[in-house]
Write a protein that holds these residues in place. Structure first.
Motif, mmCIF file in Angstrom:
data_model
loop_
_atom_site.group_PDB
_atom_site.id
_atom_site.type_symbol
_atom_site.label_atom_id
_atom_site.label_comp_id
_atom_site.label_asym_id
_atom_site.label_seq_id
_atom_site.Cartn_x
_atom_site.Cartn_y
_atom_site.Cartn_z
ATOM 1 N N PHE A 196 -7.935 21.466 -37.040
ATOM 2 C CA PHE A 196 -6.699 21.808 -36.329
ATOM 3 C C PHE A 196 -6.611 23.288 -36.000
ATOM 4 N N THR A 197 -5.855 23.567 -34.947
ATOM 5 C CA THR A 197 -5.437 24.926 -34.609
ATOM 6 C C THR A 197 -3.946 24.838 -34.335
ATOM 7 N N LEU A 198 -3.161 25.610 -35.042
ATOM 8 C CA LEU A 198 -1.703 25.557 -34.906
ATOM 9 C C LEU A 198 -1.199 26.716 -34.058
ATOM 10 N N TRP A 199 -0.327 26.374 -33.112
ATOM 11 C CA TRP A 199 0.195 27.334 -32.151
ATOM 12 C C TRP A 199 1.715 27.249 -32.084
ATOM 13 N N LYS A 200 2.359 28.356 -31.739
ATOM 14 C CA LYS A 200 3.778 28.317 -31.410
ATOM 15 C C LYS A 200 3.898 27.546 -30.091
ATOM 16 N N PRO A 201 4.914 26.708 -29.954
ATOM 17 C CA PRO A 201 5.043 25.890 -28.735
ATOM 18 C C PRO A 201 5.019 26.696 -27.438
ATOM 19 N N GLN A 202 5.594 27.886 -27.436
ATOM 20 C CA GLN A 202 5.624 28.693 -26.205
ATOM 21 C C GLN A 202 4.237 29.203 -25.813
ATOM 22 N N ASN A 203 3.250 29.064 -26.704
ATOM 23 C CA ASN A 203 1.890 29.515 -26.404
ATOM 24 C C ASN A 203 0.964 28.389 -25.970
ATOM 25 N N VAL A 204 1.534 27.201 -25.760
ATOM 26 C CA VAL A 204 0.759 26.044 -25.305
ATOM 27 C C VAL A 204 1.409 25.499 -24.052
ATOM 28 N N ARG A 205 0.609 25.300 -23.019
ATOM 29 C CA ARG A 205 1.180 24.702 -21.811
ATOM 30 C C ARG A 205 0.185 23.763 -21.150
#
Length: 141
Positions: free
Chosen positions: A43-52
């Protein structure tokens, strides 16, 4: 800011991440193993605003077995893309999806459920870190 691009198996859906992930590691839980059809999930976890989603948003389907994990996949090829974790405020973009990302795992989660013991010197947590609602208890490698 660094960006990483990824796509589903057929390429109909494309995603992009910006910056660096909040965390990277391996999940050994039965749900991730079943979903990914593999003995472990990277896994790689991201803040939602950094994924589009940059292409094919209309082709994304979702499945939520629990409130913790809303798994997303392409409804054309079935290729897995990411899992939203609303209670955690994070999105897991599967490491194998992001071309060019230098995967640098820092932890194993849900290691109490492992079917593939991994001796790599990384911390092994029984479930999740305490700050994410888990016990934070480490288990032996």
């Amino acid at each position: 800011m660094t960006t990483y691009k990824g796509a589903c198996f057929c390429g109909a859906v494309e995603i992009e991440t910006a910056g660096e992930p909040e965390a990277m590691g391996y999940c050994h839980c039965a749900s991730c193993r079943s979903w990914s059809a593999a003995p472990v999930n990277a896994f790689t976890l991201w803040k939602p605003q950094n994924v589009r989603v940059t292409k094919g948003a209309e082709r994304i389907a979702s499945f939520a077995k629990t409130d913790l994990s809303h798994r997303q996949y392409c409804n054309s090829c079935g290729g897995h893309l990411m899992t939203e974790h609303p209670p955690l405020g994070l999105v897991d973009v599967y490491a194998a999806t992001l071309a060019g990302l230098d995967f640098a795992p820092g932890v194993h989660v849900n290691y109490a459920e492992t079917v593939l013991p991994m001796r790599d010197g990384l911390p092994k947590l029984k479930d999740f870190p305490a700050e994410l609602g888990g016990s934070g208890v480490a288990v032996a490698e």
